[in-house]
Scaffold this motif. Structure first.
Motif, PDB file in Angstrom:
ATOM      1  N   THR A  18       0.760  -1.074  -0.002  1.00 50.51           N
ATOM      2  CA  THR A  18       0.177  -0.025  -0.124  1.00 50.51           C
ATOM      3  C   THR A  18       0.623   1.210  -0.061  1.00 50.51           C
ATOM      4  O   THR A  18       0.158   2.293  -0.355  1.00 50.51           O
ATOM      5  N   GLY A  19       1.954   1.102   0.293  1.00 48.32           N
ATOM      6  CA  GLY A  19       2.936   2.350   0.680  1.00 48.32           C
ATOM      7  C   GLY A  19       2.581   3.125   1.794  1.00 48.32           C
ATOM      8  O   GLY A  19       3.391   4.136   2.082  1.00 48.32           O
ATOM      9  N   VAL A  20       1.817   2.745   2.742  1.00 48.85           N
ATOM     10  CA  VAL A  20       1.814   3.344   3.983  1.00 48.85           C
ATOM     11  C   VAL A  20       2.781   2.766   5.041  1.00 48.85           C
ATOM     12  O   VAL A  20       2.916   1.567   4.981  1.00 48.85           O
ATOM     13  N   PRO A  21       3.291   4.092   5.499  1.00 47.46           N
ATOM     14  CA  PRO A  21       4.696   3.497   6.495  1.00 47.46           C
ATOM     15  C   PRO A  21       3.834   2.507   7.506  1.00 47.46           C
ATOM     16  O   PRO A  21       2.886   2.595   8.086  1.00 47.46           O
ATOM     17  N   GLU A  22       5.027   1.624   7.956  1.00 42.96           N
ATOM     18  CA  GLU A  22       4.274   0.808   8.946  1.00 42.96           C
ATOM     19  C   GLU A  22       3.809   1.092  10.238  1.00 42.96           C
ATOM     20  O   GLU A  22       2.839   0.680  10.835  1.00 42.96           O
ATOM     21  N   GLU A  23       4.599   2.479  10.747  1.00 44.59           N
ATOM     22  CA  GLU A  23       3.852   2.905  12.185  1.00 44.59           C
ATOM     23  C   GLU A  23       2.827   3.679  11.834  1.00 44.59           C
ATOM     24  O   GLU A  23       2.074   3.926  13.040  1.00 44.59           O
ATOM     25  N   GLN A  24       2.021   3.370  10.601  1.00 44.25           N
ATOM     26  CA  GLN A  24       0.802   4.142  10.484  1.00 44.25           C
ATOM     27  C   GLN A  24      -0.312   3.038  10.246  1.00 44.25           C
ATOM     28  O   GLN A  24      -1.381   3.455   9.767  1.00 44.25           O
ATOM     29  N   ILE A  25       0.028   1.612  10.142  1.00 44.96           N
ATOM     30  CA  ILE A  25      -0.859   0.517  10.080  1.00 44.96           C
ATOM     31  C   ILE A  25      -1.097   0.188  11.588  1.00 44.96           C
ATOM     32  O   ILE A  25      -0.059  -0.346  12.346  1.00 44.96           O
ATOM     33  N   PHE A  26      -2.284   0.120  12.059  1.00 45.90           N
ATOM     34  CA  PHE A  26      -2.813  -0.172  13.047  1.00 45.90           C
ATOM     35  C   PHE A  26      -3.752  -1.415  13.238  1.00 45.90           C
ATOM     36  O   PHE A  26      -4.492  -1.794  12.346  1.00 45.90           O
ATOM     37  N   PHE A  27      -3.567  -2.383  14.191  1.00 37.42           N
ATOM     38  CA  PHE A  27      -4.478  -3.413  14.353  1.00 37.42           C
ATOM     39  C   PHE A  27      -5.502  -3.416  15.583  1.00 37.42           C
ATOM     40  O   PHE A  27      -4.927  -2.869  16.816  1.00 37.42           O
ATOM     41  N   ASP A  28      -6.570  -4.088  15.498  1.00 36.80           N
ATOM     42  CA  ASP A  28      -7.379  -4.098  16.913  1.00 36.80           C
ATOM     43  C   ASP A  28      -7.238  -5.585  17.063  1.00 36.80           C
ATOM     44  O   ASP A  28      -7.220  -6.607  16.056  1.00 36.80           O
ATOM     45  N   SER A  29      -7.186  -5.956  18.325  1.00 36.83           N
ATOM     46  CA  SER A  29      -6.875  -7.472  18.643  1.00 36.83           C
ATOM     47  C   SER A  29      -8.170  -7.922  19.214  1.00 36.83           C
ATOM     48  O   SER A  29      -8.931  -7.642  19.956  1.00 36.83           O
ATOM     49  N   GLY A  30      -8.730  -9.072  18.667  1.00 41.37           N
ATOM     50  CA  GLY A  30      -9.904  -9.894  19.169  1.00 41.37           C
ATOM     51  C   GLY A  30     -11.155  -9.516  18.717  1.00 41.37           C
ATOM     52  O   GLY A  30     -12.084  -9.873  18.779  1.00 41.37           O
ATOM     53  N   ARG A  31     -11.343  -8.484  17.986  1.00 42.68           N
ATOM     54  CA  ARG A  31     -12.791  -7.905  17.550  1.00 42.68           C
ATOM     55  C   ARG A  31     -13.449  -8.504  16.547  1.00 42.68           C
ATOM     56  O   ARG A  31     -14.491  -8.985  16.591  1.00 42.68           O
ATOM     57  N   PHE A  32     -12.443  -8.698  15.517  1.00 46.57           N
ATOM     58  CA  PHE A  32     -12.840  -9.364  14.416  1.00 46.57           C
ATOM     59  C   PHE A  32     -11.677 -10.270  14.073  1.00 46.57           C
ATOM     60  O   PHE A  32     -10.655  -9.787  13.698  1.00 46.57           O
ATOM     61  N   ASP A  34      -8.384 -12.792  14.662  1.00 40.17           N
ATOM     62  CA  ASP A  34      -7.510 -12.765  15.746  1.00 40.17           C
ATOM     63  C   ASP A  34      -6.872 -11.344  15.782  1.00 40.17           C
ATOM     64  O   ASP A  34      -6.477 -10.768  16.993  1.00 40.17           O
ATOM     65  N   PHE A  35      -6.838 -10.560  14.824  1.00 38.43           N
ATOM     66  CA  PHE A  35      -6.401  -9.032  14.695  1.00 38.43           C
ATOM     67  C   PHE A  35      -7.072  -8.643  13.481  1.00 38.43           C
ATOM     68  O   PHE A  35      -7.313  -9.307  12.661  1.00 38.43           O
ATOM     69  N   SER A  36      -7.335  -7.406  13.428  1.00 39.64           N
ATOM     70  CA  SER A  36      -7.975  -6.900  12.416  1.00 39.64           C
ATOM     71  C   SER A  36      -7.467  -5.401  11.884  1.00 39.64           C
ATOM     72  O   SER A  36      -6.876  -4.877  12.952  1.00 39.64           O
ATOM     73  N   SER A  37      -7.612  -4.891  10.716  1.00 40.07           N
ATOM     74  CA  SER A  37      -7.175  -3.715  10.369  1.00 40.07           C
ATOM     75  C   SER A  37      -8.413  -2.767   9.599  1.00 40.07           C
ATOM     76  O   SER A  37      -9.258  -3.515   8.774  1.00 40.07           O
ATOM     77  N   MET A  38      -8.434  -1.520   9.925  1.00 36.69           N
ATOM     78  CA  MET A  38      -9.576  -0.653   9.194  1.00 36.69           C
ATOM     79  C   MET A  38      -8.557  -0.006   7.822  1.00 36.69           C
ATOM     80  O   MET A  38      -9.144   0.888   7.372  1.00 36.69           O
ATOM     81  N   LEU A  39      -7.738  -0.381   7.522  1.00 31.84           N
ATOM     82  CA  LEU A  39      -6.784   0.064   6.496  1.00 31.84           C
ATOM     83  C   LEU A  39      -7.275   0.150   5.283  1.00 31.84           C
ATOM     84  O   LEU A  39      -7.367   1.388   4.653  1.00 31.84           O
ATOM     85  N   PRO A  40      -8.195  -0.768   4.704  1.00 32.19           N
ATOM     86  CA  PRO A  40      -8.941  -0.543   3.532  1.00 32.19           C
ATOM     87  C   PRO A  40     -10.125   0.558   3.482  1.00 32.19           C
ATOM     88  O   PRO A  40     -10.076   1.145   2.759  1.00 32.19           O
ATOM     89  N   PHE A  75     -13.228  -4.338   6.434  1.00 35.75           N
ATOM     90  CA  PHE A  75     -12.176  -4.526   7.294  1.00 35.75           C
ATOM     91  C   PHE A  75     -11.215  -5.656   6.552  1.00 35.75           C
ATOM     92  O   PHE A  75     -11.712  -6.476   5.724  1.00 35.75           O
ATOM     93  N   LEU A  76      -9.903  -5.807   7.187  1.00 37.59           N
ATOM     94  CA  LEU A  76      -8.924  -6.976   6.862  1.00 37.59           C
ATOM     95  C   LEU A  76      -8.915  -7.609   8.045  1.00 37.59           C
ATOM     96  O   LEU A  76      -8.444  -6.893   9.250  1.00 37.59           O
ATOM     97  N   ASN A  77      -9.480  -8.807   8.220  1.00 34.23           N
ATOM     98  CA  ASN A  77      -9.538  -9.568   9.368  1.00 34.23           C
ATOM     99  C   ASN A  77      -8.516 -10.940   9.077  1.00 34.23           C
ATOM    100  O   ASN A  77      -8.450 -11.464   8.197  1.00 34.23           O
TER     101      ASN A  77
END
Length: 531
Positions: A18-32, A34-40, A75-77
């Protein structure tokens, strides 16, 4: 591969795609998953694209062994494979972090009984000590006991007038302290007497020191009873009085080196705010901040820590901002954090030792003990030791499950036994342990898992990310929340799934017993033998 390494690998691949820096990619744990991201969703909004299509497209590009990626509702789950779940369950407590830390916590004032207000610093600090110890840190706990200052001139004055030469315990001292402040409202000369007695104490007057020693000795005896009951055993005595001489020497040195300067007759360190760090008053006496600064410098020299933590209430934010700036000006660059927590008040207002408006911890623990008795009755096999574990578990859990920065209004609901409480989690832990005692260790066989086993296994593995989050955010409440969800998940599983004759389920129940026991231990709560 352990879960946090899997998360890191996924983060790296997302950054590349995606070209998004790693430090700007966040995950939630356990909601959807084992971990998920709202990046999309974020990327789709910026590009005017469909988030679900973007999520599915990114999921197809993620190739990390042990992880299945799915695009679901934008979401990316990410779901660990059964094999990865088993590996993480077998290494649930393997972290291997390195570092040395000093945590300042508890720090009660002598001559004042332990109250529910003191409890917060004590159990939050102890929980953080246990969390970081499990992660692999070497942790030193320091108890900066408040045993010096002008209040002891007041206490000595009260003792001389009303003490009748005998103080039997800490509550007697507390009563004298309250009596002084009540009397001082109509007799201003008492304040002058108090200042004179404190001056004598600072100068080493034999009588003043003897009385102060008596107060200190009786107070420490009382504190130790509570520390034993609360299972606090790794606190080193770093009392304020130990740094009186060091503070005087430090202030002289800082003034000579022009780190500190004179301001209207006082010695201060200028800061980035309009408020300087006051070290010595116009009358030549050092104050609390000087002793705190001397203690902080001693800690860096004694332990060579990578991090200093101070578990102290919200009302001391300014003090620590000034203190940390002062440390840097002294040449100490060790990272330091104020782990602030909300204050405990009563429905009628703020607690005040001067006015005698407090709730003593002794009374809270006794009430919890009686409530355990009401619930348990004369249940066979439940020992007195187990009842105390339940009582203390109820009190600690009620406090620690609250976000530490929130203010707390004390009510007796703090010691309730029903609902989302310590005893609720303790009961589930005892149940899981009984399964292990009855059916043995079981055998791992993820090939026999169904959806119920996977749901429970995922919740157990989520312990790792919750623990890392709790450490990073200095929030024991995240462990409490994980314990509550895990308890409910296990209780549901137990009701639906037969254990007898099922080796893979017994194995999973053993993992539940271990995980819940560890989670409770991180909160300083013991598991009863029977309930």
């Amino acid at each position: 591969m352990l879960m946090e390494k899997l998360v890191a690998d996924v983060r790296g691949q997302l950054a590349r795609h995606t070209g998004v820096p790693e430090e700007q990619i966040f995950f939630d744990s356990g909601r959807f998953g084992d971990f998920s991201s709202m990046l999309p969703i974020r990327l789709a909004k910026a590009k005017g694209a469909d988030p679900q299509q973007m999520a599915v497209g990114l999921a197809e590009k993620i190739k990390v062994s042990g992880v299945e990626a799915r695009g679901e509702q934008g979401f990316l789950n990410f779901y660990l494979t059964d094999k990865a779940l088993v590996h993480n369950l077998e290494h649930l407590e393997d972290f291997g972090q390195k570092g040395t830390m000093v945590i300042d916590y508890s720090s009660p004032n002598i001559a004042k009984p332990f109250s529910v207000g003191h409890l917060r610093s004590t159990i939050i600090g102890e929980s953080l000590r246990r969390i970081f110890t499990l992660l692999g840190w070497k942790v030193h706990g320091i108890n900066f006991i408040g045993d010096w200052g002008t209040q002891f001139g007041k206490l000595i004055t009260a003792y001389q007038i009303w003490g009748k030469g005998e103080v039997n315990g800490i509550k007697d001292m507390f009563d004298l302290y309250v009596k002084f402040h009540v009397a001082a409202e109509t007799e201003p000369k008492l304040e002058e007497l108090a200042r004179e007695w404190f001056r004598k104490l600072e100068e080493g007057d034999e009588e003043a020191v003897s009385i102060w020693d008596k107060f200190r000795e009786k107070s420490l005896e009382e504190f130790q009873k509570f520390y034993h009951k609360l299972d606090i055993s790794h606190l080193e005595d770093g009392s304020e009085s130990k740094f009186v001489k060091k503070a005087v020497e430090l202030v002289d040195d800082l003034w000579q080196r022009e780190v500190a300067e004179e301001d209207q007759g006082a010695i201060v360190i200028k800061t980035s705010t309009d408020v300087p760090l006051l070290l010595r008053k116009q009358d030549g006496t050092t104050i609390y901040a000087a002793r705190d600064l001397a203690s902080a410098i001693w800690r860096t020299q004694q332990f060579r820590p990578d991090l200093l933590l101070y578990v102290v209430g919200n009302d001391q934010k300014l003090h620590f901002k000034l203190l940390f700036e002062g440390l840097k000006k002294c040449g100490i660059n060790t990272p330091a954090e104020h782990i602030n927590f909300g204050m405990v008040s009563l429905p009628e207002g703020k607690m005040s030792t001067r006015k005698g408006r407090v709730v003593f911890l002794e009374d809270v623990l006794e009430e919890a003990w009686h409530r355990v008795g009401e619930v348990m009755g004369n249940r066979e096999g439940v020992s007195e030791e187990d009842r105390w574990k339940l009582a203390i578990g109820a009190v600690k859990f009620a406090d620690l499950k609250t976000h530490r920065t929130r203010d707390v209004i004390f009510t007796w609901d703090m010691v309730r036994m029903e609902g989302e409480t310590g005893p609720y989690v303790q009961y589930a832990t005892v149940r899981a342990k009984r399964i292990a005692e009855k059916f043995g260790k079981g055998k791992v066989n993820e090939k026999e898992w169904g959806d119920e086993e996977r749901k429970l296994a995922r919740q157990l593995v989520n312990f790792r990310m919750n623990l890392l989050d709790a450490a990073a955010q200095r929030r024991p409440d995240l462990i409490a929340k994980w314990l509550l969800v895990t308890t409910k998940t296990f209780n549901d599983y137990y009701e639906r799934c037969r254990m007898e004759g099922s080796e893979h389920r017994v194995w999973l129940a053993n993992r539940v017993a271990e995980a819940l026991s560890r989670g409770l231990n991180l909160m300083g709560i013991d598991v009863p033998a029977r309930m």
